[in-house]
Design a protein around this motif. Sequence first.
Motif, PDB file in Angstrom:
ATOM      1  N   SER A  36      30.264   0.836  35.394  1.00 33.46           N
ATOM      2  CA  SER A  36      31.034   2.032  35.028  1.00 33.46           C
ATOM      3  C   SER A  36      31.515   2.764  36.276  1.00 33.46           C
ATOM      4  N   ALA A  37      30.625   2.903  37.256  1.00 36.82           N
ATOM      5  CA  ALA A  37      30.994   3.590  38.499  1.00 36.82           C
ATOM      6  C   ALA A  37      32.053   2.804  39.259  1.00 36.82           C
ATOM      7  N   LEU A  38      31.926   1.488  39.301  1.00 39.99           N
ATOM      8  CA  LEU A  38      32.882   0.658  40.025  1.00 39.99           C
ATOM      9  C   LEU A  38      34.240   0.594  39.338  1.00 39.99           C
ATOM     10  N   ALA A  39      34.263   0.805  38.032  1.00 38.37           N
ATOM     11  CA  ALA A  39      35.521   0.726  37.283  1.00 38.37           C
ATOM     12  C   ALA A  39      36.350   1.999  37.407  1.00 38.37           C
ATOM     13  N   GLU A  40      35.740   3.089  37.873  1.00 40.10           N
ATOM     14  CA  GLU A  40      36.475   4.345  38.024  1.00 40.10           C
ATOM     15  C   GLU A  40      37.463   4.229  39.181  1.00 40.10           C
ATOM     16  N   PRO A  41      38.606   4.900  39.069  1.00 38.91           N
ATOM     17  CA  PRO A  41      39.552   4.868  40.190  1.00 38.91           C
ATOM     18  C   PRO A  41      38.942   5.496  41.438  1.00 38.91           C
ATOM     19  N   LEU A  42      39.409   5.064  42.603  1.00 36.94           N
ATOM     20  CA  LEU A  42      38.885   5.596  43.860  1.00 36.94           C
ATOM     21  C   LEU A  42      39.188   7.075  44.019  1.00 36.94           C
ATOM     22  N   TYR A  43      40.296   7.518  43.452  1.00 41.25           N
ATOM     23  CA  TYR A  43      40.656   8.929  43.520  1.00 41.25           C
ATOM     24  C   TYR A  43      41.518   9.254  42.314  1.00 41.25           C
ATOM     25  N   THR A  44      41.612  10.517  42.036  1.00 41.49           N
ATOM     26  CA  THR A  44      42.496  10.965  40.966  1.00 41.49           C
ATOM     27  C   THR A  44      43.426  12.028  41.532  1.00 41.49           C
ATOM     28  N   ILE A  45      44.613  12.063  41.013  1.00 41.21           N
ATOM     29  CA  ILE A  45      45.581  13.068  41.436  1.00 41.21           C
ATOM     30  C   ILE A  45      45.705  14.063  40.297  1.00 41.21           C
ATOM     31  N   GLU A  46      45.309  15.276  40.571  1.00 42.26           N
ATOM     32  CA  GLU A  46      45.379  16.323  39.561  1.00 42.26           C
ATOM     33  C   GLU A  46      46.656  17.127  39.748  1.00 42.26           C
ATOM     34  N   PRO A  47      47.196  17.638  38.665  1.00 41.73           N
ATOM     35  CA  PRO A  47      48.386  18.472  38.805  1.00 41.73           C
ATOM     36  C   PRO A  47      48.068  19.738  39.608  1.00 41.73           C
ATOM     37  N   ALA A  48      49.055  20.228  40.305  1.00 37.88           N
ATOM     38  CA  ALA A  48      48.870  21.454  41.094  1.00 37.88           C
ATOM     39  C   ALA A  48      48.646  22.638  40.161  1.00 37.88           C
ATOM     40  N   THR A  49      47.846  23.573  40.638  1.00 35.00           N
ATOM     41  CA  THR A  49      47.638  24.801  39.867  1.00 35.00           C
ATOM     42  C   THR A  49      48.903  25.648  39.986  1.00 35.00           C
ATOM     43  N   PRO A  50      49.080  26.597  39.085  1.00 29.67           N
ATOM     44  CA  PRO A  50      50.251  27.484  39.208  1.00 29.67           C
ATOM     45  C   PRO A  50      50.310  28.176  40.573  1.00 29.67           C
ATOM     46  N   GLU A  51      49.162  28.566  41.100  1.00 32.34           N
ATOM     47  CA  GLU A  51      49.122  29.223  42.417  1.00 32.34           C
ATOM     48  C   GLU A  51      49.585  28.260  43.517  1.00 32.34           C
ATOM     49  N   GLU A  52      49.131  27.013  43.462  1.00 36.63           N
ATOM     50  CA  GLU A  52      49.550  26.030  44.464  1.00 36.63           C
ATOM     51  C   GLU A  52      51.043  25.744  44.369  1.00 36.63           C
ATOM     52  N   THR A  53      51.555  25.678  43.168  1.00 34.37           N
ATOM     53  CA  THR A  53      52.984  25.447  42.965  1.00 34.37           C
ATOM     54  C   THR A  53      53.804  26.586  43.551  1.00 34.37           C
ATOM     55  N   LYS A  54      53.390  27.831  43.293  1.00 31.52           N
ATOM     56  CA  LYS A  54      54.103  28.991  43.836  1.00 31.52           C
ATOM     57  C   LYS A  54      54.078  28.982  45.363  1.00 31.52           C
ATOM     58  N   ARG A  55      52.914  28.639  45.930  1.00 36.82           N
ATOM     59  CA  ARG A  55      52.782  28.614  47.384  1.00 36.82           C
ATOM     60  C   ARG A  55      53.714  27.550  47.980  1.00 36.82           C
ATOM     61  N   ALA A  56      53.758  26.374  47.370  1.00 34.90           N
ATOM     62  CA  ALA A  56      54.633  25.305  47.866  1.00 34.90           C
ATOM     63  C   ALA A  56      56.098  25.706  47.750  1.00 34.90           C
ATOM     64  N   GLU A  57      56.472  26.295  46.627  1.00 35.69           N
ATOM     65  CA  GLU A  57      57.862  26.717  46.443  1.00 35.69           C
ATOM     66  C   GLU A  57      58.249  27.784  47.464  1.00 35.69           C
ATOM     67  N   ARG A  58      57.318  28.702  47.759  1.00 37.20           N
ATOM     68  CA  ARG A  58      57.600  29.747  48.757  1.00 37.20           C
ATOM     69  C   ARG A  58      57.817  29.127  50.130  1.00 37.20           C
ATOM     70  N   ARG A  59      56.974  28.152  50.496  1.00 37.31           N
ATOM     71  CA  ARG A  59      57.106  27.506  51.798  1.00 37.31           C
ATOM     72  C   ARG A  59      58.417  26.716  51.877  1.00 37.31           C
ATOM     73  N   ILE A  60      58.826  26.108  50.784  1.00 39.24           N
ATOM     74  CA  ILE A  60      60.095  25.363  50.770  1.00 39.24           C
ATOM     75  C   ILE A  60      61.261  26.323  50.995  1.00 39.24           C
ATOM     76  N   ARG A  61      61.217  27.478  50.325  1.00 42.84           N
ATOM     77  CA  ARG A  61      62.284  28.474  50.518  1.00 42.84           C
ATOM     78  C   ARG A  61      62.311  28.944  51.968  1.00 42.84           C
ATOM     79  N   GLU A  62      61.126  29.194  52.550  1.00 39.46           N
ATOM     80  CA  GLU A  62      61.059  29.633  53.945  1.00 39.46           C
ATOM     81  C   GLU A  62      61.647  28.570  54.868  1.00 39.46           C
ATOM     82  N   TYR A  63      61.345  27.317  54.599  1.00 42.22           N
ATOM     83  CA  TYR A  63      61.873  26.242  55.429  1.00 42.22           C
ATOM     84  C   TYR A  63      63.396  26.193  55.352  1.00 42.22           C
TER      85      TYR A  63
END
Length: 72
Positions: free
Chosen positions: A30-57
Motif C-alpha cells: 500500500s505504501a509503495l503504491a502511493e504516488p511519490l508526491y501529490t500536487i494540491e491546488p493552491a489556496t485562495p491566499e496563495e493564488t492572490k499572492r501569485a497574481e499580485r506578484r505577476i502584476r508587479e512583474y
Amino acid sequence: MTATALRKKLCGYIDTMPEKNLVVIKPLLSALAEPLYTIEPATPEETKRAERRIREYHKDPSSFIPRAKVRR
C-alpha cells in the motif's frame, strides 16, 4: 526485464502466497503504491499572492531578480 514482465512475476508470487503472508505485505505494498508526491491546488491566499506578484512583474520586469541569480 520489462516493467510489465516484472509486474506479472510479482503478481504470480502474490497469487501463490499463503494468506498470512498477504496480511503482512499489504501495508508495504500500500505504501509503495502511493504516488511519490501529490500536487494540491493552491489556496485562495496563495493564488492572490501569485497574481499580485505577476502584476508587479508586468509593471516593472527590471525589478525582479532571476531565480538562477538568487540561488547562487
